[in-house]
Write a protein that holds these residues in place. Structure first.
Motif: not given
Lengths: 230, 201, 74, 249
Positions: A110-114, A164-180
């Motif tokens: 029951w992760d926030p995003r899920l 907003w919340w800590r989630s098990i999903h990584p933030v891929i699209f950030t202001n600095q670019g694509i985290n991948m």
């Protein structure tokens, strides 16, 4: 067959793109260093997520359009887009649970995003069910537009959950670019493109069908008016 | 209406007290969930009839005929629903504390705020959906089907905030209260924007 | 990659391929259906337009105009 | 009935409708409706079930808006989405009274809603006028059809409307209640009010109104002043219009 190709050639354009996407997903890209082969689930997962977000956004915009202009074209846009969006959300949830089982050993958390995504799925499923029940077309369109706008509130929330919340999903699209890494970006973007194309073609086909059904309905009314004597 | 709602919640309290084996279940951990589930169900039962009882003699048309903005009807319904909810919460919350032997740590301002904001969140959406579904066939079904998923944010935020308030030492409920405030604001603004459209045929 | 992982990967590949095939098939079916409906509409329209309207009303619009005459027929 | 309307001023037009159309969903309920009604005038609309009579009345009252066309009330253009007017009284199929409240509570509530001064006094006055004072503290759900209609009339006349829209007001009434309704409407007309009456009974139409019009399938097909018509002639004429022939006598 010839006539078919001439008239609706665009539907065939999906096939090669699908093949290319499958190729880059499974053959043309290396295994991920940390995630291994299971990362390949994620390309389509991200693609489905993008399309679902876009689809529901189109539904919301079309609903606003309907409330302002009151033309059924907007309603058709909203309905078709919500329908396809729901299919892609289903794909998103299914691929997500499979990935979850492999990566974290649990089908569901029951992760926030899920949670937000599941709520989204339930609400739009309800929205589509409602469309089946309502009686007259104009009233149905108005009510559905209002409900779609209520339901859409969940989409930006879903997008922002991992920020907003800590989630098990990584933030891929950030202001600095694509985290991948680049090697994963290529199949990811190709999958996204392919899914988007599938969405566009599906929309076109679905809306055409809806318009045809509308045409039949109008004609039946015209005939009824004729029989009743003007 | 608040009598029925209060009676309903009291029944739920009893049922939970019997259903949960108090020796094995640590009640403190499930207390906020039980509290808010009961309130949500009571709200649903009370509010599903908000517009329905205008139907038999078509009194809604009577209200519309009166001079003044149609929005006033909605705001009046919302206000009365909120008051019913508030009375019900005030009457039953002490019962919850007594029957589940939840220690009271004196944070009554915070808890009161959570109750008020949570109650408002529940009735806002319920009143809006009641208005949406009033003229539809299978109105009850529409109401239920949309109410539950859309109320989940209220349930999550209120339960988390209540947990934080009742924990020892007191946690920080503000993140959740802010979320709840945002939800309340959105579902207050949205009907004001959309309400006129629901009157048409 | 272990053999088991490889097997799973094949399953995944099969699943995705099947998904795409199903999607395409579905879209194709919808296209066929709408084409058929369009044809039906066309046919019916021609039939309908071919006939002259049965009882065209040529009467001028009826406008009841009642001015207050008080109670002359009570 | 103590409102001061410009007595003798026949030029004021209470309702003017121009090419009103109404679509509900795909169905065209009203088509090209035009009519004009002055003060002191009464128009009866005859029509079979499903002809769009109630829809017409709802649009005239402003509860619904027309799909197209213009509607003027008291020389004021009504907005397209419909706007109600406190000078218009609407007596529908239903009473618009809350069944669980008493007659007195209902009327006081409506008097407050209309912003009338001293609502309780006005409510009592109206109940006396319709002869329901003896039952003012009974819940409306215990009322018979005749009593309910009396209470509904009290509600309609509460704010002293200048135009009455009546939707089959005689349906289901016994002789006593019919006579009462007749008296009330006559008194209302004498005081200078205008009436649009919907009915499918030619006797009522002739009794109350100055003119009759026939609504069939959402269209006004015929109208005539009632003067000089006997019920028998009007019945046969109406029936001919119902059959769809163009049998203007």
């Amino acid at each position: 067959m010839k006539r078919l190709l001439a008239r609706d050639w665009w539907i065939w354009a999906v096939l090669p793109v699908m093949v290319v996407a499958l190729y880059f997903d499974f053959v043309g890209s290396p295994n991920d260093v940390t995630l291994g082969a299971s990362a390949r689930i994620l390309y389509f997962h991200i693609g489905s997520a993008t399309v679902a977000g876009v689809a529901f956004t189109i539904t919301a915009i079309a609903s606003i359009g309907y409330l302002i202009q009151r033309t059924l074209t907007w309603d058709i846009w909203a309905a078709a887009s919500a329908e396809i969006g729901l299919v892609f959300t289903t794909m998103l949830l299914v691929s997500g649970t499979i990935w979850g089982r492999i990566a974290w050993g649990a089908w569901w958390t029951w992760d926030p995003r899920l949670t937000a995504t599941l709520i989204l799925w339930v609400i739009f499923a309800a929205y589509l069910l409602l469309r089946e029940w309502s009686d007259n077309r104009a009233r149905r369109a108005t009510v559905s537009a209002v409900i779609a706008l209520i339901a859409y509130i969940d989409v930006p929330i879903d997008y922002m959950t991992i920020r907003w919340w800590r989630s098990i999903h990584p933030v891929i699209f950030t202001n600095q670019g694509i985290n991948m890494p680049i090697s994963m970006q290529i199949p990811m973007f190709i999958s996204m493109g392919a899914m988007t194309l599938v969405f566009i073609v599906w929309m076109a086909v679905r809306m055409r069908l809806m318009r045809a059904e509308l045409g039949v309905g109008d004609l039946k009314n015209a005939i009824r008016a004729r029989i009743e004597g003007q | 209406m608040w009598v029925a709602m209060t009676a309903f919640v009291v029944m739920v309290v009893f049922l939970f007290a019997f259903a949960l084996d108090t020796n094995r279940v640590r009640l403190a951990s499930v207390f906020p969930g039980i509290l808010w589930m009961s309130f949500l169900l009571a709200g649903m039962i009370g509010m599903s009839r908000t517009y329905a009882h205008e139907i038999p003699e078509d009194t809604l048309t009577g209200l519309v005929l009166a001079p003044g903005d149609r929005m006033a009807i909605f705001l009046a319904k919302l206000t009365s629903a909120f008051l019913f909810m508030a009375v019900m919460e005030l009457l039953t919350t002490p019962l919850f504390f007594v029957f589940f032997s939840e220690p009271w740590n004196g944070e009554w301002i915070l808890l009161g705020m959570t109750l008020a904001l949570g109650g408002l969140g529940i009735v806002e959406l319920a009143t809006l959906l009641s208005a949406v579904s009033v003229n539809l066939k299978s109105a009850e079904m529409v109401f239920m089907l949309l109410l539950f998923p859309l109320e989940i944010p209220v349930l999550i935020t209120t339960v988390e905030a209540t947990t934080a308030i009742l924990s020892n030492p007191v946690g920080n409920p503000w993140l959740w209260l802010h979320g709840l405030l945002a939800y309340d604001a959105i579902f207050l603004a949205l009907p004001l924007l959309l309400y006129e459209y629901l009157w048409e045929v | 990659m272990s053999p088991l992982q490889h097997e799973y990967l094949v399953y995944l590949f099969a699943a995705y391929t099947a998904l795409f095939v199903i999607m395409f098939g579905f879209m194709y079916r919808m296209l066929q259906k709408s084409r058929k409906l369009d044809q039906d509409v066309q046919l019916l329209k021609e039939e309908l337009l071919g006939q002259p309207p049965q009882n065209a009303e040529v009467t001028s619009p009826v406008v009841p105009t009642v001015r207050g005459q008080g109670m002359q027929d009570a | 009935m103590n409102h001061v309307s410009a007595n003798g001023d026949v030029s004021q037009i209470v309702v003017r409708a121009a090419h009103l159309e109404k679509k509900i969903g795909e169905k065209e309920v009203l088509r090209d409706i035009s009519l004009e009604l002055g003060s002191h005038a009464a128009l009866a609309v005859l029509g079979p079930n499903g002809a769009g009579k109630t829809t017409l009345l709802r649009i005239l009252s402003g509860v619904w808006g027309p799909s197209s066309g213009e509607l003027w009330r008291f020389n004021q253009l009504v907005k397209t989405e419909g706007r109600t007017d406190p000078r218009v009284g609407y007596l529908g199929h239903q009473s618009f009274l809350y069944p669980t409240l008493t007659a007195m509570e209902n009327l006081t509530f409506y008097a407050r809603l209309w912003g009338l001064p001293s609502p309780t006094v006005r409510a009592r006055e109206m109940l006396q006028q319709v002869g329901l004072m003896w039952s003012q503290s009974d819940r409306v759900k215990t009322y018979s059809r005749g009593m309910l209609q009396r209470a509904a009339i009290a509600r309609v006349l509460l704010p002293d409307p200048q135009l009455l829209l009546l939707d089959e007001p005689y349906t289901g009434l016994d002789v006593e209640a019919q006579l009462f309704l007749d008296r009330t409407l006559m008194a209302y007309r004498e005081a200078g009010g205008s009436i649009v009456l919907i009915t499918h009974n030619v006797h009522e139409a002739l009794r109350i109104s100055d003119a009759v019009t026939v609504l069939v399938r959402g269209k006004l097909v015929w109208w005539a002043p009632t003067k000089g018509w006997t019920p028998e002639r009007l019945t046969s004429c109406y029936q001919q219009w119902l059959r769809g022939g163009n049998g203007h006598p």
